[in-house]
Design a protein around this motif. Sequence first.
Motif, PDB file in Angstrom:
ATOM      1  N   GLY A 546       0.826  -1.205   0.000  1.00 10.47           N
ATOM      2  CA  GLY A 546       0.000   0.000   0.000  1.00 10.47           C
ATOM      3  C   GLY A 546       0.857   1.250   0.000  1.00 10.47           C
ATOM      4  O   GLY A 546       2.035   1.232   0.368  1.00 10.47           O
ATOM      5  N   CYS A 551      -1.655  -1.901   4.203  1.00  5.50           N
ATOM      6  CA  CYS A 551      -2.206  -3.220   3.881  1.00  5.50           C
ATOM      7  C   CYS A 551      -1.206  -4.314   4.245  1.00  5.50           C
ATOM      8  O   CYS A 551       0.004  -4.086   4.340  1.00  5.50           O
ATOM      9  CB  CYS A 551      -2.532  -3.307   2.384  1.00  5.50           C
ATOM     10  SG  CYS A 551      -3.834  -2.193   1.828  1.00  5.50           S
ATOM     11  N   CYS A 572      -4.863  -6.924   1.459  1.00  3.76           N
ATOM     12  CA  CYS A 572      -5.183  -5.750   2.273  1.00  3.76           C
ATOM     13  C   CYS A 572      -6.197  -6.097   3.360  1.00  3.76           C
ATOM     14  O   CYS A 572      -7.192  -5.404   3.568  1.00  3.76           O
ATOM     15  CB  CYS A 572      -5.693  -4.609   1.393  1.00  3.76           C
ATOM     16  SG  CYS A 572      -5.433  -2.973   2.142  1.00  3.76           S
TER      17      CYS A 572
END
Length: 761
Positions: A546, A551, A572
Amino acid sequence: FQMDNDANHTSKVVAKCLKRSNLCFSIPEGNECITAIAESCGECIQVGAKCGWCMDPGFLKQGEATSTRCDELESLRKRGCSSTKVENPRGSQRVLKNKAVTNLWNKGAENLRAEDITQVQPQKLTLSLRLGEPQSFNLKFKRAEDYPIDLYYLMDLSYSMKDDLENVKNLGTQLMLEMSKITSDFRIGFGSFVEKKLLNPCTGDQNCTSPFSYKNLLTLTSNGQEFNTLVGQQQIDGNLDSPEGGFDAIMQVAVCGEHIGWRNVTRLLVFSTDAGFHFAGDGKLGGIVLPNDGKCHLENNMYTVSHYYDHPSIAHLVQKLSENNIQTIFAVTEEFQPVYMELKNLIPKSAVGILSANSSNVINLIIDAYNSLSSEVILENSKLPEGVTIMYQSRCKNGVTGEGEMGRKCSNISIGDDVSFTISITAKQCPKMGKPETIKIKPLGFNEEVEITLNFICECDCHKDGIENSDICHNGNGTYECGTCRCNEGRIGRQCECSTNEVTIEDLDKSCREDSGTDICSNNGDCVCGTCECKKRENPEERYSGMFCECDNFNCDRSNNKLCGGHGHCECRWCICDANWTGSACDCSLDTTTCLASNKQICNGQGTCECGTCKCTNPKFQGPSCEICPTCPGVCAEHKECVQCRAFGTGEKKDTCERDCSYFNLIKVKDRDKLPQPGQAFPLMHCKEMDANDCWFYYTYAVNKTEKEVHVVETLDCPTGSDIIPIVGWRGGGHRADRPGFASHLEAAHDHPRQERVRQV
C-alpha cells in the motif's frame, strides 16, 4: 542486533542501511534473499544459490522496496513474476582435456613413453561457480603397469655408518635386479650428507674426510655397475654431533631436479641414517640465523651455503617434497624408528623401514616400502582462493567409500585397478579482483595433475544490457538495468528522484502519512525519498503493501487455523476467495455434492445445503444428508433383531451379531421407568417387540448427533400362569388347550391390549 517483542513473540531483527544514503531500518532474520536487502541483480545472486531477481518492470506493488525483487524462486513465482522474467544464473562446467587413462594391456601400449602414460582423468576443465552452489566432477585414477621409477639413495656417511657403507657398495646391481620385477625402466642415483660443523674429527690413522652438509655423488643412471663403482670409492666422514644434517640434503635433492636428473616418473628418495636430524632453529647453535630459502645451491655437486642458511623446517620440507612429487623412504636403525615414525605422520606419501645393524636388509626394505607407497593414492590440491571450499568423496576397491579427509585417499590399490573420486567445489564469495582463478589437484607422489579454472558468476546477464543515465531514472540520474534503476552516487528513490542533499526529513515524512493523525508508513515501513518502503517480515510469504504500508496479506480471517480457510488469499486484510468458496474466511463451500442423499436429492428433500452441510428443516429428520428419521414407522422392526441379539443373545442374528449389529451404542437399564422419555433434545422412538418365546422386550432408539443410541430394559417381560385361562376340554378340530406352547401365547389383557383375542379364548 536488537530484539523486537510483538504479541508475546520474540524474534531477532537485523539493522540494515541503504547504500548511498543515511537511511536505516530493521528487518527480521530469516529468508537470506530478503534480509540481504539487495539493491541490484548482481548483489542478489551473490546472496545465495536460492535467490533470484525479478526483472519485470511492473512487478513491484505500491510500497514495496526495490530489494523485494530479490527473493526465493518459489516466492517470486507466487508473487506473480513469470519464470521468463527471473534472473537466476546457474553454475556449469566444461571439460577441456579428457584423455582416457592408459590400459597397458592394449596392443602397442607397452611401447609408450612415460610422458604418454595417463593415470589421472580428466586433465583440464573449467568451472563456472554461482555462490553457494557446488559444482562436482569425477576424477579417475588408474595405477599403470611397468611405470618408470627414479630412485635416489641419500646416505649418512658419518663415522657410525662405516659397516653400512660396505653393504651399500653392491646395492646398485642387486637393486637393479629386484626392481626389474616391477619396472623395465629403472634409474638409481647416490648422494651423501653429514653435518654443517667440525673440520677434522678423525684421529690417529683413521681414513676419513672432513664433514660436509651434502654431496650429489651420482646423477640418476640406469647403469647399476656405475653405482657400485662410485659408492665403492666413498669413505666415511667425521661428525661428532649426534643429530645429522639430513634435512639440508633432502631439500637440495628435492629442489635441484636438473642436478639430480629427476624425470616426470615415480620419484623415490631413500634416506638412510642411524641418527636423528636437525631442523629449523638448530642452526642458531652455530650462529646461523637466516631461514632456509628452499632453493637449489649446488656448485660442483656440493651444497655450498650450509654455513649461511639454517636447516629447513618440517613444513617447508613437506611443501617442497610435494611440489616435486617425491616419495620418501626413511631407512633408519631400530633406535630411531619411533622418531622417524612421527616424522612420517607429518610427511604425506612417506614410509619408514628398520635397517639391520649393517644395512644388509636395505633391498627388501626398499621393495616393501615402495609397494606400500604405490598401493595408496592420496589427492591434494593447491592453495584455494579466498572463499572457495573443496570436498572429496572416494570410491575405492571392493565398494569402500570415504568422505571428508578420508575421501581424499584409497588404499590397497594394485596395478590396473580403477578408483574414482567425486570432487565438489563451492564458492562463498566473489574474488576481490573479479578475475578467474586456477587451482590444481594431483595424487601425491605422481607427476600428473588436474588443472581447474574457476570462473565466478557475480553479475547477472541483464547487467550487460543496462542503459546508463537512462531517462527512466529521473532525467538520467541512474542506470536502468534488470527492470530497475541503479542510482548514481547521491541519488535515492525508486526512480532516483531524490538527492540526499536537497530534501529535508520533515518534507519527506509528510508525504509518508495517510493523514496528520496516522503514523509514518502506518508504522509498517520507512519513509525513503517521500515514499513508503514497507518492512520485511521473517516469513517471506507475508508482506506489507500500500501507499502508506497500510495493507498486509496475513491479517485476514482464519478458519481451521488457516488463512482464508486455505481456500483463498489475503489482500489488504480481506479474503479473496477461490471459485466455489465464500464467507469472510472463505470457509463456506458452494459445492452441493456433499449434501446429496442416497436418492440423489439435496438433503433428502428435508433440508437446505449451507456451506456444503445439510441443515434439516423437517424436525423428524436428521443426519448429514437428512435421511435419518428415528420416529418414522418401521424403525422398531428394523432394529429389533440386532437389539435382541446384543441385549439377550437370542434371535435370528445371534450368530452374526458382532458383524451385523455394531452400528449403535447399547445401554441397559433396570426397568421401563429408566428409559429415556420424550422431550429430549433429539428425536426418540419407544419400541416394544416380542421374541420367539412370546416374551416382550422394551427399548428406545435415538440418533444423538451422529451417534445411534439404544436403551434397553435388561429383563424380558414374559407371561406368567395367572395371566392364562386354562381350557380343560376342547374337542373341536381347531386349537387344543394342551398343545405345546399354547399357554405362552396368552397375555393379560390390561398389559397387552393388542392380544385381547387370547383372553376371549
